[in-house]
Design a protein around this motif. Structure first.
Motif, PDB file in Angstrom:
ATOM      1  N   ASN A 155       0.825  -1.209   0.000  1.00  0.00           N
ATOM      2  CA  ASN A 155       0.000   0.000   0.000  1.00  0.00           C
ATOM      3  C   ASN A 155       0.859   1.259   0.000  1.00  0.00           C
ATOM      4  N   LEU A 156       1.965   1.230   0.740  1.00  0.00           N
ATOM      5  CA  LEU A 156       2.853   2.388   0.801  1.00  0.00           C
ATOM      6  C   LEU A 156       3.413   2.719  -0.582  1.00  0.00           C
ATOM      7  N   LEU A 157       3.769   1.704  -1.340  1.00  0.00           N
ATOM      8  CA  LEU A 157       4.420   1.919  -2.637  1.00  0.00           C
ATOM      9  C   LEU A 157       3.443   1.930  -3.801  1.00  0.00           C
ATOM     10  N   GLY A 158       2.148   1.789  -3.521  1.00  0.00           N
ATOM     11  CA  GLY A 158       1.159   1.895  -4.590  1.00  0.00           C
ATOM     12  C   GLY A 158       1.195   0.753  -5.578  1.00  0.00           C
ATOM     13  N   LEU A 159       1.406  -0.482  -5.093  1.00  0.00           N
ATOM     14  CA  LEU A 159       1.476  -1.641  -5.975  1.00  0.00           C
ATOM     15  C   LEU A 159       0.218  -2.511  -5.884  1.00  0.00           C
ATOM     16  N   GLU A 160      -0.861  -1.970  -5.312  1.00  0.00           N
ATOM     17  CA  GLU A 160      -2.068  -2.784  -5.129  1.00  0.00           C
ATOM     18  C   GLU A 160      -2.641  -3.282  -6.452  1.00  0.00           C
ATOM     19  N   THR A 161      -2.568  -2.435  -7.484  1.00  0.00           N
ATOM     20  CA  THR A 161      -3.212  -2.782  -8.751  1.00  0.00           C
ATOM     21  C   THR A 161      -2.486  -3.879  -9.510  1.00  0.00           C
ATOM     22  N   CYS A 162      -1.266  -4.187  -9.110  1.00  0.00           N
ATOM     23  CA  CYS A 162      -0.510  -5.241  -9.816  1.00  0.00           C
ATOM     24  C   CYS A 162      -0.107  -6.342  -8.853  1.00  0.00           C
ATOM     25  N   TYR A 163      -0.926  -6.572  -7.840  1.00  0.00           N
ATOM     26  CA  TYR A 163      -0.613  -7.549  -6.802  1.00  0.00           C
ATOM     27  C   TYR A 163      -0.356  -8.944  -7.395  1.00  0.00           C
TER      28      TYR A 163
END
Length: 601
Positions: A155-163
């Motif tokens: 969540n901190l690095l904004g990688l939710e959309t490519c989990y």
């Protein structure tokens, strides 16, 4: 909003709460004094070339520090030395929170993110983060807590959309963020980055620097080398450390650069910004075109001792001097820690199991490799050269796992596929050549085939560990050609092979494999069927005699081939350890150069 543009997500009020709870780390300041580093150079009169010349500085927690300068200024050299990647030939002192740096403990508190985005292939973001958490967090931490940590970092690095996206399908910016996320999972207080903006466009560069800013606000010490940041982002750094020809020519805040240059007698044109003055044109031009300017600037900056940095109030205090080193370099919150816990957070067996599972999963998904090996074994033997030494270097240096665990896992993970392919090859060949279906004969045929394949694999590992891909592709065919020539030499000579050639032939494992297989084919066989009037080699014993293989006993040859296999694997392990351990490699080179220079004088 696309994944590429949503590079960052806002930090929560209590960022990384779970990670800070289960993996407490003290804020760390790094101070270095009179740091000098020399490498052997025959073109210099002294035989040594100084890359760093008594530089000084302090890099504090909660600050983003950029090491800048023209090419060859010593930026990466300084970063490598501070990270501990280079130690041999270094003089001066490096202190951590006012204490001498102890490398084994410091390595557990720091992460080094190299210039290339070295990410394990054929794994999703979720899988990569799970494996990293399993290796880098203590086995005593519950699985649910590790998942919570992974979610926080993602969540901190904004990688939710490519989990659930595999690494080979990530964009350049996403790969860079994943590289950082993998190292954040064990909460390192110090992060080193070598040229983190290389290969990114202006938008991605802005997002990358803003990400590093957010990480420093978590009271991390973030130090990066950077060649040419955009002028608009120059002020984003808390401290810039400008180098030229191994000297520090400026150390301080970006907004005080003009004041510094004016004091040194180098006035900045009113139309230029501090960023233009330092990195884009004027400062680079000053230090590159006239060495006298370097002397003036480094003298005024006292080679880094003078720090023109804006004062600010730190939001957190690091461990006080009254604590001992183990408390300062605290690496785990669990009681009963052992020296092994300090070096690696998990046991050898845990590392081995995780690495084997990862390798088998990657092997399963690598359809191209599976197809190549399948059809390759239908035709000939197996030679595997490892292609992930660079990736191994990053994970090993950042103490994800021990080299022993990786190497054993690599050999074990490759074994099932090798056995299946070799047995398939053996059954096909044994059937086609119409050998007698005797259990013992078939067993030795399979065992010798497996031994030769394991030996060839070990040789491939040794070549891959000792050479890069380009050099290995040249060296491997030459070595194999020599081994093959020695294996078949003397066929038809009966017992008339020269003693020297016999000695040379004993260096070829294929020779012993060939002799063993010949024994399987022809030893203790009835006369072969022949529909001709005269068949000279109807008697198998004559074939063995004329080939000079009267000692063709399969068990003896099998033992020798297995001895070669263990030898090649030992060589490959030692080569890997040599290439992974920069301290050992640099020490050997450093002392070898000293010995040569002493003999010359």
């Amino acid at each position: 909003m696309s994944a590429e543009t949503s590079f960052l997500t806002p930090l929560r009020e209590q960022p990384l709460k779970q990670l800070n709870r289960i993996a407490k780390r003290p804020p760390i300041d790094i101070e270095f004094q009179d740091l000098t580093y020399s490498v052997p150079d025959s073109s210099c009169k002294s035989g040594w070339r100084q890359l760093l010349k008594s530089v000084n500085g302090v890099f504090r927690s909660g600050e983003l520090t950029a090491i800048m300068g023209p090419s060859g200024a010593g930026k990466s050299t300084l970063l490598n030395i501070l990270a501990g990647y280079v130690t041999a030939g270094v003089k001066g002192s490096i202190r951590i929170n006012n204490r001498p740096r102890e490398m084994k403990l410091f390595n557990k508190l720091s992460s080094y993110i190299m210039q290339e985005d070295l990410i394990q292939p054929r794994l999703s973001v979720r899988e990569s983060m799970t494996i990293a958490a399993s290796l880098k967090l203590s086995s005593s931490i519950k699985k649910e807590e590790k998942i919570a940590v992974i979610d926080e970092v993602i969540n901190l690095l904004g990688l939710e959309t490519c989990y659930d996206t595999r690494s080979e399908h990530l964009s350049g910016g996403q790969r860079r963020r994943l590289s950082v996320a993998l190292e954040l999972v064990n909460n390192p207080p110090v992060i080193f980055l070598d040229e983190p903006t290389t290969g990114l466009d202006n938008v991605a560069i802005k997002q990358c620097i803003e990400l590093l800013q957010k990480i420093t606000r978590l009271d991390r010490t973030v130090i990066c080398t950077i060649h040419q940041p955009p002028a608009s982002l120059f002020q984003n750094f808390d401290q810039v450390y400008v180098m030229a020809n191994g000297y520090c020519v400026y150390n301080g805040s970006p907004n005080r650069l003009v004041q510094f240059m004016s004091g040194a007698g180098c006035l900045c044109p009113p139309t230029s910004t501090p960023a233009d003055f330092s990195e884009h044109s004027l400062l680079i031009e000053l230090v590159q075109t006239n060495p006298e300017n370097i002397n003036v600037l480094q003298t005024y900056a006292q080679n880094g001792k003078c720090n023109m940095k804006d004062k600010r109030v730190k939001t957190a205090q690091y461990v006080t001097d009254s604590l001992n080193l183990n408390e300062i370099y605290q690496v785990t919150t669990q009681s009963g820690s052992t020296p092994q816990d300090i070096i690696f957070p998990t046991s050898f067996w845990t590392q081995f199991c995780i690495l084997v599972c990862r390798m088998l999963l990657q092997m399963k998904r690598n359809q191209t490799m599976l197809n190549i090996q399948f059809f390759h074994h239908l035709i000939s033997g197996l030679l595997i050269v490892p292609l992930e030494v660079k990736l191994l270097r990053r994970e090993y240096f950042n103490r994800w796992y021990s080299l022993k665990a990786y190497y054993v896992a690599l050999n074990v993970a490759a074994l099932p596929l090798l056995l299946v392919n070799v047995l398939m090859f053996a059954v096909i060949v044994y059937t086609l050549v119409d050998l007698p279906w005797e259990p013992e004969r078939f067993m030795w045929f399979c065992l010798l085939g497996i031994a030769i394949s394991l030996c060839s694999q070990g040789l491939g590992y040794a070549i891959g560990a000792a050479f890069n891909i380009l050099n290995g592709s040249v060296v491997a065919p030459h070595i194999l050609a020599l081994i093959l020539a020695l294996a078949v030499y003397g066929m038809g000579y009966k017992g008339g092979i020269e003693p020297l050639m016999k000695a040379l032939m004993s260096t070829s494992y294929l020779r012993f494999g060939l002799v063993g297989l010949s024994g399987v084919l022809f030893n203790d066989r009835k006369p072969m069927d022949c529909n001709q009037i005269y068949c000279h080699y109807r008697n198998p014993d004559l074939i063995i005699r004329d080939m000079g293989m009267t000692d063709a006993k399969p068990p003896n040859q099998f033992i020798v081939v297995m001895g070669f296999m263990f030898f090649f694997r030992l060589i490959s392990y030692l080569s890997l350890k040599y290439s992974m351990t920069s301290e050992l490699r640099n020490t050997i080179v450093h002392y070898a150069a000293k010995i040569v220079r002493q003999k010359e004088t």
